[in-house]
Design an enzyme around this catalytic site. Sequence first.
Site, short mmCIF file in Angstrom:
data_model
loop_
_atom_site.label_atom_id
_atom_site.label_comp_id
_atom_site.label_asym_id
_atom_site.label_seq_id
_atom_site.Cartn_x
_atom_site.Cartn_y
_atom_site.Cartn_z
N ASP A 1 0.82 -1.33 0.19
CA ASP A 1 -0.22 -0.03 0.04
C ASP A 1 0.71 1.15 -0.05
O ASP A 1 2.15 1.19 0.26
CB ASP A 1 -0.99 -0.02 1.25
CG ASP A 1 -0.32 -0.53 2.44
OD1 ASP A 1 1.10 -0.54 2.59
OD2 ASP A 1 -0.76 -0.81 3.45
N ASP B 1 -7.53 -3.19 14.34
CA ASP B 1 -8.85 -3.46 14.04
C ASP B 1 -8.97 -4.56 12.97
O ASP B 1 -10.06 -4.93 12.48
CB ASP B 1 -9.76 -2.29 13.58
CG ASP B 1 -9.01 -1.65 12.29
OD1 ASP B 1 -8.06 -2.14 11.77
OD2 ASP B 1 -9.42 -0.62 11.77
N HIS C 1 -7.32 -5.14 10.37
CA HIS C 1 -7.21 -4.77 8.65
C HIS C 1 -5.87 -5.32 8.18
O HIS C 1 -4.85 -5.04 8.97
CB HIS C 1 -7.42 -3.24 8.37
CG HIS C 1 -6.41 -2.36 8.97
ND1 HIS C 1 -6.42 -1.56 9.93
CD2 HIS C 1 -4.83 -2.14 8.53
CE1 HIS C 1 -5.51 -0.72 9.98
NE2 HIS C 1 -4.50 -1.19 9.40
N GLU D 1 -9.59 -1.79 5.29
CA GLU D 1 -10.21 -1.64 6.40
C GLU D 1 -11.51 -2.35 6.66
O GLU D 1 -11.93 -3.22 5.98
CB GLU D 1 -10.80 0.03 6.51
CG GLU D 1 -9.64 1.03 6.17
CD GLU D 1 -8.83 1.33 7.25
OE1 GLU D 1 -8.56 0.29 8.23
OE2 GLU D 1 -8.33 2.37 7.39
#
Lengths: 397, 278
Positions: free
Chosen positions: B72, B141, B143, B148
């Site tokens: 990314d 979380d 991801h 996400e």
Amino acid sequence: MSNRSELTRFFNCYILRDNKIIREDLWMRDGKIENPEHIFYVEQLKPTRNINCNNVLIAPGFIDIQINGGWGIDFSYDCDNVEKGIEKVATELLAHGVTSFCPTMVTSSKEKYAKILPKIKKSQGGRHGATVLGVHLEGPFISLAKKGAHLDEYIRTPDKGLESIAEVYGSLDNVVIVTLAPELPGATKAIKELTDLGIKVALGHSTASLAQGEEAVKNGANLITHLFNAMLPFHHRDPGLVGLLASTTKRQVHYGIISDGLHTHPAALRIACRTNPEGLILVSDAVAAQGLQDGKYRIGPQSVTVKDGCAYVTGTDTLCGSTAGLDDCVINFKQSIDCSLEYALQVASLHPAQALGIDNKKGKLNYGYDADLVFLHLETLKVQSTWIAGECVYSIS
Amino acid sequence: MRLIILEDADIVADWAARFVLQRVTQFAPGPDKRFVLGLPTGGTPLGMYRKLIQFYKEGKISFKYVTTFNMDEYVGLPRDHPESYHYYMWNEFFKHVDIDPAQAHVLDGNAPDLVAECARFERLIQEAGGVHLFIGGIGPDGHIAFNEPGSSLVSRTRVKTLAYDTLEANKRFFGNDISKVPRQALTVGVGTVMDAKEVMILITGVHKALALAKAVEEGVNHMWTVSAFQQHPQTLFVCDEAATLELRVKTVKYFKALSEEHQRMIEDAPVQAQRVLH
């Protein structure tokens, strides 16, 4: 031999960048320092030459803005073969890590200026020697009372400003710095006119009060020549030119310091440095005797005796310039004031570049800057090799 | 799916680097046979990169015939910004090794056409013959890359708007000013990583413990995108003790009992033979 477009990567080295010494590779190409990250991602090229530096410290090449000669050559005196003399010194300077310099002429006769000045041309350095940035003319527009080693008979005043100056020097094409005394009649006008031409004006050999010094700075002067030497000593009611270090004038004033261990007491060095660290510039103020043994030499029209490494006007105890190389000055300076190594290197590279207004291409190891480098031993700071525009021009081995 | 539980983050870094070393060595890459590696950024893999650099310096590994794809990159952040992943990869890895710059692919978050850039990236992966080993980290979380919570589990490389939690978590890198954190990123999709022959996910620290539990103990859930890798034929979760704190005792015991076997398999067996063990 460095081919054009050869992409060189120095590795296993420390470099001075952004005021810090960091462990980092240094890349260069076509005489300029390159951004390796850009080359990797955008040009997608690998270095064509990888040089293992064995843990040396790479610093920007030293810049000496005040040097009267060396190795038997006196820029102010030897007028028969000026080019050869300049070249001789320029070559010898490489071993001292100096990549650019301003040959300095002391107070001389009009005839000497006419003979010598046109022959000291600005020139790009290389294997033949360090870059000549232009001439520093020290005198003859100085104070008789603070003449130092300069001869009375040639000292004069710039009554008509630039006109008087040009009358003595002739063409100013090769000149980058003029040292004068700001209290002389016509000096303010001269400062303004010289700086309008892009020539830097240094204040020195002067009895100027602080007010006179500030007036000079407001009119464009941005340098003080060999601080403490040949000027009024610091006085608390009128600190004189020394006071410019703490003056409220907006402009940064740079000042040359000879840190050969003789010309300036270490405590005086520390006072200057703590008052105005950004302005300090190391100069060698070296004379013909630099690099020579004790004996008798010439500085301008005068005889000079070198004894125990100190140069005196023959028959007196007047100091008349140093015999130390700028590399030794850096070592001395660091020991004297116990400053950071970064700072000790910057006062001989970045600061002189700033004073001359060439800090957009010299004095730093930033991307796009000239690849003028000095490789120093990390502990002893002895010069290991010197590079100009990406080419190795001196190596100890 | 395998879960390797190691003592602490340093050992995880060391283990992960050895795993890469073993995989690359066994593959024996050459000019016509490149090893394709997917790479993450962030704090967790940093130790692994340092170890790999050390291996490179010791002559144990070469990246000359390794092609890399990064997961990314932020949108609109200058390439030389200290928080950009280009900057990270250059400074923490690429500049130290012998990788071919033309074979080190990082998504260009400043491309004039971001959609085209994502498509180009997918195409490049395909042209390289797919990824042999994709290494990833995860967020608290759950991801993976910038996928996400709520991302499609079959997603491909695309522009993603970052969750508020991620902006909040990242603002410390941008002078604690949330308005300076880029709001979008380019990221490989969950599907892109799922296509890799092998996936190794590094999880360290107590703040990732809940995410690890969700990843391995509950069902596949697009709110914890890393859980998708339960269904990958060859996925390896490598974590430290701290990250196991939310796991059930029986889960931890089960995988710890297997760890010796895992270790041996990884050290000696050819990659193909390892596929039987999940």
